[in-house]
Structure formats: structure tokens, C-alpha cells
Scaffold this motif. Structure first.
Motif: not given
Lengths: 367, 453
Positions: A307-317
Motif C-alpha cells: 500500500d505504501v509503495a502504491r501511494q508513492k507511485v501514485q504521487a509520481l507525475n
């Protein structure tokens, strides 16, 4: 006589040891033996096969829109073709990790998604018209990345791109590459539905060639090398001295490369949780396997880290290339979060399931 | 006391058990070498890797490339010569040196039973194992019916230490009260016929195996020593080792231990074994050989002092871990050479970072570029491997022209069913740390307590 007495003493000691152990136990009782056939059946029937079916359908659509495009090269047909290509590319993210069975035999992923694509090789193939796409030497000139180049990168703007396709050689190559992708996928799917599925679900032996082992090894390998490293780590430059923005997936389309990573990450988590491809139903999978081994703690950690990884990827351009070029820190943060999942998969899950990650070539006395 | 020792040292025993032990040992080692060769491990373990992990103090041991096959050939041949007792002393010294050299070439494949074979062959250099039923005796036309009792007893003592210390090592809370690591390992043996689906996942079975394993190791040497319990004990030896062979990939070890345990039996059995070998060989013993009653070693004092030193070290070395402050299973300082067998399920993940100390620029290393999968796996959870590899990486990137090279590792390890936690201090430049016998301050705390020995 004394011999017998001592024999009895030993037996008693063993028995004592058994009973004593029950009292001193930490209260963890392992449930009935985990049903691996059910796990493999769930993953095959509800995840792998539906994903391939979806991809097969997407590629059929792609072939049709490609046929329309080569019959009539115009902007509208190009747009449709591009949309269908990206739809199929997203769906492909759901099957790349299943490099087993026919896919392994055919080197499926190597013929579908080697990037960066080799444009020199592509142009050379096009100009000579002399190529065997199934040849391993052409792996970097076929598949989704090659189509990416041909639809977005072959010239500077759409007018110029459409102009390129007045050349029959380009039309032929585009057509051949897409047909090849469709036929490859179809052979993998057909093998699953007619043949491999039945042997796959019952092959539960804990040996290197067993289904549980192969699937898990492919899963962990995919996550570490292809998702974490290739999609994020390598472009972010974590393995090199400088960032490599040109090494992102779908580099020519570029504006939505993040979506591919998210699709891939979702599939990884869905497989872990045994969630069906077409619905939100959950069945037997690594999650329930770990629960059966009393490792709920690990299940929680893995899902939390994903979940954390997804959030971090979602935060990307949504354009990863420009993310690397403008603010690479966010990329490396995403990488670090993805990395934590590797830790859980490799040092915890492989250990807990006790499935050897590499084929252990040696004796081992567990020291 | 002194006179008791003196009397003991003059006692003699039949030479047959030691002769049979020599034959069994030699043949098993020959088989072990052939097996290793046929499995292709000489290539994958000793020739293919770009880099080899070395024991501290033995960094000078070089790998030999294709000549490794020659080394194995020498080792196998000397094992055969030991078996037949031809130029025994030279053969056993050659075996000890070649086998030990092989083991020293690559730390990744460390196994307790390889160490056992090394020190056992060292011990055998000093024992008169060729004085009875050997080619040497045949050629010299002389053999001895009896040898000093301490010679065969020294082998029994070594075997006894191996078992007993293995048992002591099991007296810890993970093994006894959590049934770890068996609780992790046994459920994965679900595909063993009959017991796979019925026993392997049972909680009580994990505890039963742990506790009976502990009792077995602690008690078996005594039951083997005592004549009345010997047969039953031997039955247990066979059962135990065959069972562990079924469960775990432990190679030659079970057979080595089963055959070795025969030394505890009286000469009757060994004479019978020798008789049947004689029959198999046909006319071997046709020539008249003079048989003398007792063989007495010439350098008895020297040999006895060496053995006394040898056994003192054997008794002490396993306890050297007490000199280190932190949890043994976590730091592994003093873990090897101590008969700690099957005690840990430990897996790790180590991600190395090469930093330019001046600019702060960094990149990560793909371990696959340098290590075989087996090496990577073993490196990931053992601090001395991690340090050695960090130096290798530092040297490598320095030689590639990288400046101000610093090597850091982000690593995690999971031990006996616990969640993985950070393992090595990621702020420590390992390239600047030296290997030594001192405690490694850059290993992070374990944050849990494993009680016991």
C-alpha cells in the motif's frame, strides 16, 4: 533384558518429550495442512487465465485497429490504434509475472516487453524487410515497446508519423509485430486452457519443477527485477551514476507511463491476496498460505508495504520520464518503498513458505 | 588419578574396529568426491564464481580454476588409498590436506560435516589404522592384532563431542519452546509419502521432533558407549539419520555418521566384516603374513600431546561465542565449527550502495553481477560474508576508476519465524571496516532474546 529396559527408556523419553512440548507450546497451532491444489486452482482459474483471455481480446482488437490503420492511414485510425495498444499494454502488466509453462518455453515476456527497444534494429529490419521476429536477436525490436516507437517515436509529430506509413515497409513491420504479439499470446492462452492448467494445479511437489515453486519464484523474480528495478529503479538511476529517464517503460508515448507501473503493482498485490481478475472475490493464495502457517503478521506487513509503495507511485507525475528529469527524489522514494516489499518477499515470505528461491545446488545442514 | 591415566594408556584393544573404520571412511570419502564431481558442483561452486568467500586468516587460499578437478582427483585417490591401507600415512595426510584445501577455497559451502571430516582425517593421521588388514601390512608382511585402546577411543570421543555439543546447542528457547526452525521447515515437506500430509504440519509433531532431536544428540554417545544399550542405540542412529535424510538435503552426512557409529561395537562384528571383505576379495590373504600381538606407536608421547591439544581445542572452540556480547544466532560470531546443526532458518536481503564519499553520489549494486545465487543467499544473512563482499565491491569499483569509494549496505534478516528487521548499520562504511575476531559493532541489535546455551 537391560537392553530392552534402555530401549523402553528411550521410547519413554521421546514420548515425554512429545507431551511436554504440548504444554510448553506458545499456543500456535498450525491448522490442517494447507490446500495447495486449491491455491493453484484459484490462481490459474480466477487470475492467470482470465488475464490472458482479457489480453487476448485486447490484442484481437489491436489487430483489428491495426488492420484498419494500414488499410487507411489517417489520424483517426492512428488514434484508435494508439488507444488499443495502450489498453493491451496495461492488460499485459497482469500477465508478465507468469513466466511459467508455455510462456517460459516461448520466452514470452522477452518477446513482448523488452525495453528500451532497439530503434536501430527496428529501422534496419524495416529497411531490409528481412527479419525473423521470433529470433531472440530481435527481442529488442518487437513487442509493446517496438509498437510504442512505431506509433509515437518514428517521427517528430503526427503529420510526419502518418507520412512515414506511406512507406509499405513500415506498414508491413508494424503489422507483423502486432500479429506476432497476438499469435504468441494466443498460444500461451491456448496452452493454459487446453493443457497446462490441469497439470499445473495438481503439481504440488515441493521441488524446483513444482507449480508452487515455479509460480512463487517467477513472482518474486518479477517483482524484484522487472517491477521494482526496471520500471522505477533503473530510470531513477539507482543502479547507475546518473538517472536514466529514457529507460522508462513506454518512453515514446511517455505521458502515461505511471499507469503501467500501477497496473503491475495492483496485479502483484491481487495475486498475493488471491483476488480474482474479474471480480473482488478472494480465494486461496500466498495470503491464506501464510495464514495457515500462522504468519498473519507477515501478511499484514506485506499488504501494508504494498500500500505504501502504491501511494508513492501514485504521487509520481503520470509521465515518469519528466518525473525523473524534474524531481528524481520522488522516484527514488517510490523505489525505496517498492524495495521494502522485496525485503518482505525474499527474506520473510520465501523463508516462511520454505520454498527455495534459487534451485539450491548444494547440500545443506542448516547451519 | 595419574596412575589411572597411565594404566589406561597402556590398555590395548582389537585393531579390527579401527581397520574397518578406515575402510568405511575411505570408501565413503571416495564416494563423496565422485558424487560431488558428478553433480557438477566442482564447476558451479569452485570454478564459475568470479569471487570466492574466504575464511578469516585463510584469504591466501587460492582457487585453482580447471586444476580444481585435479585437486578432487588427488583427494578421491587418497581416500581410496586410505580405504585399502596403501601407504596409509602419506594417503591420509594427502587426504586431510586436499580435502581441507577444497573446503577453504569457498566459505559459502561451509557445512559442519565437512569440518567434521577435516578434523577427523587430521586425527586419523596419528592413528595406526593401517596396522591390520591393509595393503601396507600385506606388503610389509606384518600386521598387529591389537593396538592401544586410546587410538579407537579418540575417534569415539570425537564422535561423542559432535553429538553432545549438537545436543547442547539445541538447549535454547527457539528450539525447545517455539519448535523453530522445524516449525518452518517441516510443513514444507508435505509431499513426503504417508507422513507428509498427516504429520508434517502438526504442532505437536514439531515439538516432538525438536525435543527428541535434542535428547537424541545429548544421549546417543553414552548409549553407544554402554555395551548393553549399544544395539538399540545403533538402531536409533540408523533411524534418526535415515529420517533426517528423507527430510533434508544433507547429502553424505547421515551415512558418515551411521558408518562412524560402528566403531563403538566390539571386535566380533568388525572381524566378521573383515572376513566377509576377505571372502569378497578371494585370494587376497593367501600369502602368509606374520601377525604380532600388539602394536605400540613409536612417538607415543608426541602423538598423545598432539591429541590432548586437539581435544582441548575441540572442547573449547564451540564455546568461544561466550566471548562475544550479542545474540549468537544474529551476529554469528563464533557460530561455525561448533556443531550447531539445523538450528536456524535465517534469510536475509542485502542491498549494497556504492557512494562517492566526496560528492555523495551513489548507486546500488546488482548482486547477480558478482555472485552466484547460492553465494548471494549465504552472504545476505552472515555479517562476515557481508563485510568481505563489501570489500570486494569497493576494490572492484575503485579499480574501475570510481573515486572516494565508500560501501554501505541496507540489509534485513529474518530469523526463526520472526519478521525481518534491519541487520547491518546502513550508516557504516563497510569498506573502512576490517575483519577481525573483535565484535562487529556495525551489526544492529536483535531486539529479542533467545535464551539458553
Amino acid at each position: 533384558m537391560i537392553k530392552r529396559i534402555f530401549g523402553v527408556v528411550i521410547v519413554v523419553l521421546v514420548v515425554l518429550a512429545c507431551t511436554e512440548s504440548d504444554d510448553t507450546g506458545s499456543g500456535n497451532t498450525t491448522n490442517d495442512t494447507f490446500d495447495r491444489v486449491a491455491m493453484l486452482t484459484n490462481i490459474a482459474d480466477n487470475i492467470i487465465i482470465p488475464a490472458y483471455q482479457d489480453l487476448d481480446a485486447d490484442l484481437n482488437t489491436l489487430v483489428a485497429s491495426k488492420n484498419a490503420f494500414i488499410t487507411e492511414v489517417n489520424q483517426a485510425n492512428l488514434e484508435t490504434l494508439r488507444t488499443d495498444w495502450f489498453t493491451a499494454y496495461k492488460t499485459f502488466q497482469a500477465v508478465q509475472m507468469f513466466q511459467i509453462g508455455k510462456a517460459e518455453e516461448l520466452f514470452y515476456k522477452d518477446r513482448m516487453n523488452v525495453y528500451p527497444t532497439n530503434t536501430t534494429l527496428i529501422e534496419n529490419n524495416i529497411s531490409t524487410g528481412n527479419y525473423v521476429l521470433s529470433n531472440a536477436s530481435n527481442n529488442a525490436a518487437v513487442g509493446f515497446p517496438a509498437v510504442d516507437y512505431m506509433l509515437y517515436g518514428v517521427a517528430n509529430d503526427d503529420v510526419a508519423i502518418l507520412n512515414v506509413y506511406t512507406n509499405a515497409n513500415y506498414i508491413n513491420y508494424l503489422s507483423d509485430v502486432i500479429d506476432e504479439m497476438q499469435s504468441l499470446t494466443n498460444s500461451v492462452l491456448t496452452d493454459w486452457t487446453t493443457n497446462y492448467r490441469n497439470s499445473f494445479v495438481v503439481n504440488t511437489a515441493n521441488v524446483a519443477s513444482g507449480s508452487v515453486n515455479k509460480l512463487l519464484n517467477a513472482y518474486v523474480f518479477y517483482y524484484e527485477k522487472e517491477l521494482r528495478a526496471q520500471k522505477i529503479g533503473i530510470p531513477a538511476g539507482v543502479f547507475s551514476t546518473t538517472p536514466q529517464p529514457l529507460l522508462v517503460e513506454a518512453v515514446y508515448k511517455e505521458d502515461n507511463s505511471k499507469e503501467l507501473v500501477l497496473e503491475a503493482l495492483n496485479t502483484v498485490q491481487d495475486v498475493f491476496n488471491g483476488k480474482a481478475y474479474n471480480s473482488s472475490n478472494e480465494g486461496e493464495s500466498y495470503k491464506t498460505y501464510l495464514v495457515a502457517l500462522n504468519r498473519n503478521d507477515l501478511v499484514e506487513v506485506i499488504n501494508a508495504r504494498l500500500d505504501v509503495a502504491r501511494q508513492k507511485v501514485q504521487a509520481l507525475n503520470s509521465n515518469l520520464k519528466s518525473q525523473v528529469e524534474t524531481d528524481n527524489t520522488k522516484m527514488t522514494e517510490a523505489y525505496d518503498a517498492l524495495q521494502m516489499v522485496v525485503v518482505s518477499l525474499k527474506s520473510d515470505m520465501l523463508s516462511a513458505l520454505n520454498v527455495s528461491y534459487v534451485v539450491d545446488p548444494n547440500d545443506n545442514d542448516g547451519d | 588419578m595419574k596412575s589411572k591415566v597411565k594404566t589406561y594408556l597402556t590398555q590395548t584393544t582389537s585393531a579390527a574396529p579401527l581397520a574397518v573404520f578406515r575402510i568405511g571412511f575411505g570408501l565413503m570419502m571416495l564416494y563423496g568426491i565422485v558424487r560431488y564431481w558428478l553433480k557438477g558442483w566442482i564447476d558451479t561452486v569452485y570454478i564459475q564464481p568470479k569471487f570466492h568467500f574466504k575464511y578469516y586468516g585463510f584469504e591466501w587460499v587460492k582457487t585453482l580454476g580447471d586444476y580444481t578437478y585435479l585437486l578432487f582427483l588427488i583427494c578421491g585417490l587418497s581416500a581410496f588409498l586410505v580405504a585399502i591401507g596403501y601407504k596409509y600415512r602419506l594417503a591420509i595426510i594427502t587426504f586431510f590436506l586436499s580435502f581441507t584445501y577444497i573446503e577453504l577455497m569457498e566459505k559459502t559451502t561451509y557445512l559442519n560435516h565437512y569440518y567434521f571430516i577435516s578434523i577427523l582425517s587430521f586425527l586419523m593421521i596419528f592413528l595406526p589404522a593401517e596396522k591390520y588388514f591393509s595393503v601396507d601390512g600385506y606388503r610389509n608382511k606384518i600386521q598387529y592384532k591389537n593396538i592401544p585402546k586410546w587410538t579407537t577411543d579418540s575417534i569415539k570421543l570425537l564422535i561423542g563431542i559432535v553429538y553432545f555439543y549438537a545436543g547442547l546447542a539445541k538447549l535454547n528457547s527457539d528450539w525447545l519452546f517455539k519448535a523453530q526452525p522445524l516449525k518452518t521447515w517441516l510443513p514444507s515437506k508435505y509431499d513426503i509419502p504417508f507422513i507428509g500430509e498427516s504429520l508434517m504440519h502438526q504442532n505437536w509433531f514439531h515439538y516432538a521432533m525438536s525435543w527428541s532431536g535434542m535428547f537424541y544428540d545429548l544421549l546417543i554417545p553414552f548409549f553407544l558407549l554402554y555395551r548393553k544399550t549399544r544395539v538399540v542405540a545403533f538402531f536409533f542412529v540408523v533411524f534418526f539419520h535415515v529420517f533426517t535424510r528423507v527430510l533434508f538435503p544433507i547429502g553424505m552426512f547421515p551415512f558418515v555418521m551411521i558408518v562412524s557409529a560402528l566403531i563403538f561395537f566390539d571386535a566380533d562384528l568388525h572381524n566378521k566384516i573383515i572376513d566377509s571383505i576377505r571372502k569378497l576379495l578371494g585370494g587376497f590373504s593367501a600369502k602368509a603374513i606374520e601377525t604380532k600381538a600388539v602394536y605400540r606407536p613409536k612417538n607415543r608421547k608426541l602423538v598423545l600431546s598432539i591429541l590432548a591439544l586437539f581435544f582441548t581445542l575441540q572442547l573449547l572452540i564451540p564455546f568461544r561465542y561466550l566471548l562475544y556480547p550479542n545474540e549468537l544466532f544474529w551476529t554469528e560470531e563464533g557460530y561455525r565449527f561448533s556443531w550447531r546443526v539445523m538450528l536456524m532458518e535465517k534469510m536475509g536481503y542485502a542491498n549494497f550502495k556504492i557512494v562517492n564519499g566526496e560528492t555523495g553520489q551513489f548507486f546500488y549494486v546488482d548482486n547477480q553481477d558478482f555472485l552466484t545465487p547460492l553465494q548471494e543467499k549465504q552472504m545476505s544473512f552472515q555479517p562476515d560474508f557481508i563485510l568481505e563482499y563489501a570489500h570486494y565491491l569497493g576494490d572492484h569499483f575503485k579499480s574501475q576508476g570510481h573515486k572516494n569509494v565508500e560501501v554501505y549496505v541496507e540489509s534485513y534478516a529474518a530469523l526463526n519465524g520472526r519478521l525481518s528487521i534491519p541487520f547491518i548499520d546502513k550508516t557504516v562504511n563497510l569498506y573502512a571496516e576490517k575483519e577481525s575476531f573483535k565484535p562487529k559493532h556495525w551489526i544492529l541489535p536483535f531486539n529479542d532474546d533467545i535464551k539458553g546455551l
